[in-house]
Scaffold this active site. Structure first.
Site, PDB file in Angstrom:
ATOM      1  CB  CYS A  99      28.166  28.204  45.756  1.00 56.39           C
ATOM      2  SG  CYS A  99      29.491  29.047  46.462  1.00 56.39           S
ATOM      3  CG  HIS A 150      25.334  31.109  44.226  1.00 53.52           C
ATOM      4  ND1 HIS A 150      25.615  31.437  45.686  1.00 53.52           N
ATOM      5  CD2 HIS A 150      27.023  31.140  43.990  1.00 53.52           C
ATOM      6  CE1 HIS A 150      26.949  31.520  45.975  1.00 53.52           C
ATOM      7  NE2 HIS A 150      27.681  31.175  45.211  1.00 53.52           N
ATOM      8  CG  ASN A 184      29.598  33.008  48.173  1.00 53.78           C
ATOM      9  OD1 ASN A 184      28.551  32.434  48.385  1.00 53.78           O
ATOM     10  ND2 ASN A 184      30.176  33.065  46.914  1.00 53.78           N
TER      11      ASN A 184
HETATM   12  N1  ACO Z   1      41.434  44.443  48.575  1.00 51.66           N
HETATM   13  C1  ACO Z   1      42.144  45.464  47.987  1.00 51.66           C
HETATM   14  N2  ACO Z   1      43.084  44.097  46.897  1.00 51.66           N
HETATM   15  C2  ACO Z   1      43.097  43.246  46.606  1.00 51.66           C
HETATM   16  C3  ACO Z   1      41.958  42.771  47.075  1.00 51.66           C
HETATM   17  C4  ACO Z   1      41.386  42.894  47.632  1.00 51.66           C
HETATM   18  N3  ACO Z   1      40.078  42.138  48.939  1.00 51.66           N
HETATM   19  N4  ACO Z   1      42.107  41.280  46.334  1.00 51.66           N
HETATM   20  C5  ACO Z   1      42.658  41.628  45.546  1.00 51.66           C
HETATM   21  N5  ACO Z   1      43.620  43.256  45.447  1.00 51.66           N
HETATM   22  C6  ACO Z   1      43.844  43.375  44.511  1.00 51.66           C
HETATM   23  C7  ACO Z   1      45.334  42.057  43.323  1.00 51.66           C
HETATM   24  O1  ACO Z   1      45.929  42.053  44.239  1.00 51.66           O
HETATM   25  C8  ACO Z   1      45.374  43.051  41.935  1.00 51.66           C
HETATM   26  O2  ACO Z   1      46.047  43.962  42.592  1.00 51.66           O
HETATM   27  P1  ACO Z   1      47.230  43.706  40.994  1.00 51.66           P
HETATM   28  O3  ACO Z   1      46.016  44.179  40.128  1.00 51.66           O
HETATM   29  O4  ACO Z   1      48.461  45.253  42.434  1.00 51.66           O
HETATM   30  O5  ACO Z   1      47.640  42.996  41.202  1.00 51.66           O
HETATM   31  C9  ACO Z   1      43.979  43.633  42.390  1.00 51.66           C
HETATM   32  O6  ACO Z   1      43.359  43.867  43.419  1.00 51.66           O
HETATM   33  C10 ACO Z   1      42.747  43.293  41.564  1.00 51.66           C
HETATM   34  O7  ACO Z   1      42.877  41.527  41.312  1.00 51.66           O
HETATM   35  P2  ACO Z   1      42.032  41.091  40.501  1.00 51.66           P
HETATM   36  O8  ACO Z   1      41.836  39.587  41.421  1.00 51.66           O
HETATM   37  O9  ACO Z   1      42.113  40.465  39.211  1.00 51.66           O
HETATM   38  O10 ACO Z   1      40.960  40.985  41.231  1.00 51.66           O
HETATM   39  P3  ACO Z   1      39.181  41.234  39.896  1.00 51.66           P
HETATM   40  O11 ACO Z   1      38.926  42.269  39.379  1.00 51.66           O
HETATM   41  O12 ACO Z   1      38.767  40.062  39.088  1.00 51.66           O
HETATM   42  O13 ACO Z   1      38.041  40.836  41.243  1.00 51.66           O
HETATM   43  C11 ACO Z   1      36.908  39.017  42.668  1.00 51.66           C
HETATM   44  C12 ACO Z   1      38.441  39.417  42.060  1.00 51.66           C
HETATM   45  C13 ACO Z   1      35.924  40.228  43.024  1.00 51.66           C
HETATM   46  C14 ACO Z   1      37.520  38.316  43.031  1.00 51.66           C
HETATM   47  C15 ACO Z   1      36.491  38.704  41.517  1.00 51.66           C
HETATM   48  O14 ACO Z   1      37.783  37.974  40.865  1.00 51.66           O
HETATM   49  C16 ACO Z   1      35.419  37.905  41.385  1.00 51.66           C
HETATM   50  O15 ACO Z   1      33.897  38.461  42.813  1.00 51.66           O
HETATM   51  N6  ACO Z   1      35.636  37.012  41.310  1.00 51.66           N
HETATM   52  C17 ACO Z   1      34.214  35.137  40.920  1.00 51.66           C
HETATM   53  C18 ACO Z   1      34.089  35.355  42.858  1.00 51.66           C
HETATM   54  C19 ACO Z   1      33.342  34.199  42.867  1.00 51.66           C
HETATM   55  O16 ACO Z   1      32.055  34.359  42.225  1.00 51.66           O
HETATM   56  N7  ACO Z   1      33.223  32.741  43.530  1.00 51.66           N
HETATM   57  C20 ACO Z   1      32.378  31.966  43.233  1.00 51.66           C
HETATM   58  C21 ACO Z   1      31.872  31.278  44.370  1.00 51.66           C
HETATM   59  S1  ACO Z   1      33.084  31.224  45.610  1.00 51.66           S
HETATM   60  C22 ACO Z   1      32.639  29.083  46.376  1.00 51.66           C
HETATM   61  O17 ACO Z   1      32.473  28.667  45.396  1.00 51.66           O
HETATM   62  C23 ACO Z   1      32.705  28.655  47.775  1.00 51.66           C
END
Ligand code: ACO
Length: 327
Positions: free
Chosen positions: A113, A254, A284
């Protein structure tokens, strides 16, 4: 040495909009979960039959038309930042050149990204050094084609789109790129990746069955890595140029997650009026997010001549890049 001016801007957003409520119907998720965790409400997804070069073409045409009004006719290079190429071979910038029908060299930049910000550094260097006069720089993604819609942890995060800059040589060497810093931590290459389709694991029936052809991400680790690296990297760049965080007129981050942007702003004490975000509307869009956000901020007159802008991005690789720019 020369300066660099942005002589044309363009974007393209696909027609088909998917809301969080639409996603609730196809996977176990909720608008509330997605919005609270990411700041996303909608994303746009490319129509069947269109690919990254088509999105790039639409954005490029708008930017080239604007540049032409400023007297820019000849483009020396087309640089395309993407993570969702039309083909593995050849580069999508070649396909874009064919569709535009202009005479120019072409290359792709493929660094996650952060690719658009990396490409901005490359394009600006070509112009500043005198090797090139005008560069068409595009960030474009049809990344929805790499999503497994049964994987709620990744598919809710991304969207398609394109943004384009025409960059042109000017004599005022103080305008355009002022400074930059970049970095990579390849030990984290598998934090965001598509396991199959490259030389390490070519496509096979098994890779399709195992869903290794889709984008995978360890979201929580990505989050932690970014918030531990980005603020100190931005601070280093500002310190080197004797600037305080609020000396910048506009930050274009970003658009990956509003909580990441807020954490960086909080850490550096950046005034929220100095940040333009649109993740709510587009999610994103990977390498397209920075040029789309800049386009909107510019068209809303949030910046003008002599404004100082800081472009900042991170992504798969794990890569990051920050550029200090004077309009
Ligand atoms: N809807 C509902 N629940 C969900 C979803 C969803 N879409 N996705 C995950 N969950 C659940 C999980 O299963 C987990 O459940 P559990 O506690 O029973 O195991 C819970 O929600 C928490 O999941 P986490 O993954 O720990 O949630 P987190 O608070 O870390 O948020 C997120 C996830 C939004 C992906 C966050 O970590 C994030 O934004 N990370 C950065 C992503 C990013 O910036 N990527 C960069 C670029 S992508 C690229 O380069 C192509």
């Amino acid at each position: 040495m020369f300066g660099v001016e942005i002589s044309g801007l363009g974007i393209y957003i696909p027609q088909k909009r998917l809301t969080n409520f639409d996603l609730e119907k196809i996977m176990d998720t909720s608008d509330e979960w997605i919005y609270q965790r990411t700041g996303i409400k909608y994303r746009y997804v490319v129509e069947d039959g269109l690919s990254t070069s088509d999105l790039a073409l639409f954005a490029a045409k708008e930017a080239l038309n604007e540049a032409e009004k400023h007297g820019i006719k000849d483009i020396d290079y087309i640089i395309l930042a993407t993570n969702s190429p039309d083909y593995i071979i050849p580069a999508t910038s070649s396909v874009l050149q064919g569709k535009l029908g202009i005479s120019a060299g072409s290359m792709d930049v493929f660094s996650g990204c952060a690719a658009f910000v990396y490409a901005l550094i490359v394009a600006s260097s070509l112009i500043k050094s005198g090797l090139s006069k005008n560069v068409l720089l595009v960030g474009a993604e049809a990344i929805s084609k790499y999503l497994d819609w049964s994987d709620r942890s990744v598919s809710i995060l991304l969207g398609d789109g394109a943004g384009a800059f025409v960059l042109s040589r000017i004599n005022d060497k103080d305008r355009g790129i002022i400074d930059c810093n970049v970095g990579t931590d390849g030990s984290k290459a598998e934090l965001i990746y598509i396991p199959a389709g490259g030389t390490k694991e070519p496509f096979s029936e098994k890779s399709i069955e195992d869903k290794k052809i889709y984008l995978r991400m360890q979201g929580r680790d990505v989050f932690k890595s970014v918030v531990s690296i980005l603020p100190s990297e931005i601070k280093k760049l500002l310190d080197k140029n004797n600037l305080k965080p609020n000396d910048i007129d506009l930050y274009i981050f970003h658009q990956a997650n509003i909580r990441i942007i807020n954490a960086v702003m909080e850490n550096l004490g950046i005034d929220e009026k100095k940040v333009y975000n649109n993740i709510e509307k587009y999610a994103n869009t990977s390498a397209a997010s920075v040029p789309i956000a800049f386009y909107e901020a510019y068209r809303k007159n949030m910046i003008g001549p002599n404004s100082l802008v800081l472009f900042s991005a991170f992504g798969a690789g794990f890569t990051w890049a920050n550029v200090l720019w004077k309009l």
